[in-house]
Design an enzyme around this catalytic site. Structure first.
Site, PDB file in Angstrom:
ATOM      1  N   CYS A 151      -8.289  -8.095  -1.810  1.00 32.58           N
ATOM      2  CA  CYS A 151      -6.944  -8.648  -1.640  1.00 32.58           C
ATOM      3  C   CYS A 151      -6.464  -8.584  -0.188  1.00 32.58           C
ATOM      4  O   CYS A 151      -5.643  -9.404   0.229  1.00 32.58           O
ATOM      5  CB  CYS A 151      -5.950  -7.934  -2.560  1.00 32.58           C
ATOM      6  SG  CYS A 151      -6.064  -6.144  -2.544  1.00 32.58           S
ATOM      7  N   HIS A 244       0.438  -7.959   0.617  1.00 30.68           N
ATOM      8  CA  HIS A 244      -0.170  -7.244   1.741  1.00 30.68           C
ATOM      9  C   HIS A 244       0.212  -7.956   3.032  1.00 30.68           C
ATOM     10  O   HIS A 244       0.086  -9.186   3.138  1.00 30.68           O
ATOM     11  CB  HIS A 244      -1.692  -7.230   1.624  1.00 30.68           C
ATOM     12  CG  HIS A 244      -2.208  -6.387   0.499  1.00 30.68           C
ATOM     13  ND1 HIS A 244      -1.419  -5.523  -0.224  1.00 30.68           N
ATOM     14  CD2 HIS A 244      -3.467  -6.269  -0.016  1.00 30.68           C
ATOM     15  CE1 HIS A 244      -2.171  -4.910  -1.140  1.00 30.68           C
ATOM     16  NE2 HIS A 244      -3.405  -5.353  -1.032  1.00 30.68           N
TER      17      HIS A 244
END
Length: 352
Positions: A151, A244
């Site tokens: 990710c 993120h």
């Protein structure tokens, strides 16, 4: 579409498995017909076994599905399997599904370094899917395994690839600020993460340094060759729920201006192969002019969680340029990315 592809979700009760279930609800190409879980949940209905974490309600279509063992012989209907399995379990069982003739779209890291398994990001390296034919012949299975990246890699590889295609990228240094949802549920203990930054996530830096070189590498003569760029990564867990954020500096092969870099990102167009896939966002890269963007709370859901946000392009005193990049870690960076890969495979293999 009249005839949907029957699919399974492996490890359906976990946080990424739930995201698969949520995103696949009313999908125009796929229908969830089988779900698996660990031994403690096998035999229960999804509603009985699953502690639902997604803000949208649990889909009615899966509530009464019975959880099956995570074994290839358990699946009798599925053509695709979307895998939310932990890497250690995926390593043992995903090849069994491929041997059975099932195409595994895996969120696990177990086979990302296998030279015959692509790390697929459709807007970057759709042609890497061609290696699936060689994978099948070499391993003697009629299904296959394709993976999506970590990710964190997902949060910057699309804009970095766009810049590389225009001007070449030599090297980069990457600093991550990673959401707690990336640790799964229940994740990081509250006493550890509140009022804190944890500057270590096991195995993460190695993935971030390797995976973009494979994704951005070239495919020729049945082989994926790694991109020659060098990446140095620092990964950190922060008290953000989803998305993120990546701060990166990079050097280009050509001497170009900041305006050249901004132009590449602002004018980015999704590749033609992606257009019309159900998960394809209208804008693969969203460029932000404001000095204080992108931000997780404001930008993680752009493009239904499948866009990458970029901003703060400026010159760097050591490298050539620096920027901030962000994407939703459990949608684009996990379940959504795997589903996008499955859609590309459905188009290439089954003519959808």
């Amino acid at each position: 579409m009249k005839n949907k592809i029957p699919v399974a979700v492996l490890a359906a009760t976990g946080s990424v498995g739930q995201r698969f279930i949520s995103l696949l609800e009313n999908h125009p190409w796929f229908e969830v017909v089988e779900i698996t879980a660990s031994d403690r949940s096998v035999g229960k209905t999804y509603q009985e076994a699953c502690h639902w974490l997604i803000t949208d309600p649990m889909p009615e279509s899966v509530k009464n599905l019975t959880l099956l063992p995570t074994e290839a012989n358990s699946l009798q209907k599925s053509v695709f399997a979307f895998s939310a399995l932990p890497a250690d379990i995926a390593k043992n069982v995903e090849p069994d599904f491929a041997r059975k003739g099932i195409y595994v779209c895996s969120n696990a890291s177990a086979y990302r370094k296998d030279p015959l398994v692509p790390i697929l990001v459709p807007e970057v390296n759709a042609n890497h899917l061609d290696i699936l034919d060689i994978q099948q012949k070499t391993y003697g299975w009629s299904g296959g395994i394709i993976t999506n990246p970590n990710c964190t890699t997902c949060a910057f590889v699309v804009p970095l690839n766009a810049i590389d295609k225009a001007y070449g990228v030599q090297k980069a240094i990457v600093f991550s600020m990673q959401a707690i949802s990336g640790a799964g549920y229940p994740g990081v203990a509250s006493m550890d993460i509140i009022d804190n930054v944890i500057p270590y996530i096991g195995g993460e830096e190695e993935k971030v340094e390797y995976e973009p070189t494979k994704i951005m590498g070239s495919y020729q003569d049945g082989k994926i060759s790694l991109h020659p760029m060098v990446i140095s990564a620092h990964t950190n867990r922060v008290a953000v729920v989803d998305a993120h954020t990546i701060c990166l500096s990079f050097s280009t092969n050509q001497k170009v201006s900041k305006d050249n870099i901004i132009s590449v990102l602002k004018n980015y167009q999704m590749p033609e192969i992606c257009i019309g896939l159900p998960s394809c966002p209208d804008r693969g890269i969203v460029y932000h002019e404001a000095d204080n963007r992108p931000q997780p709370r404001l930008d993680r859901n752009l493009g239904r969680g499948m866009s990458t946000s970029v901003g703060r392009i400026r010159e760097d005193s050591i490298f050539d340029f620096r920027m901030v990049s962000l994407s939703h870690n459990t949608i684009m960076g996990a379940a959504g990315g795997s589903i996008f890969n499955g859609e590309l495979l459905a188009r290439r293999k089954f003519g959808f």
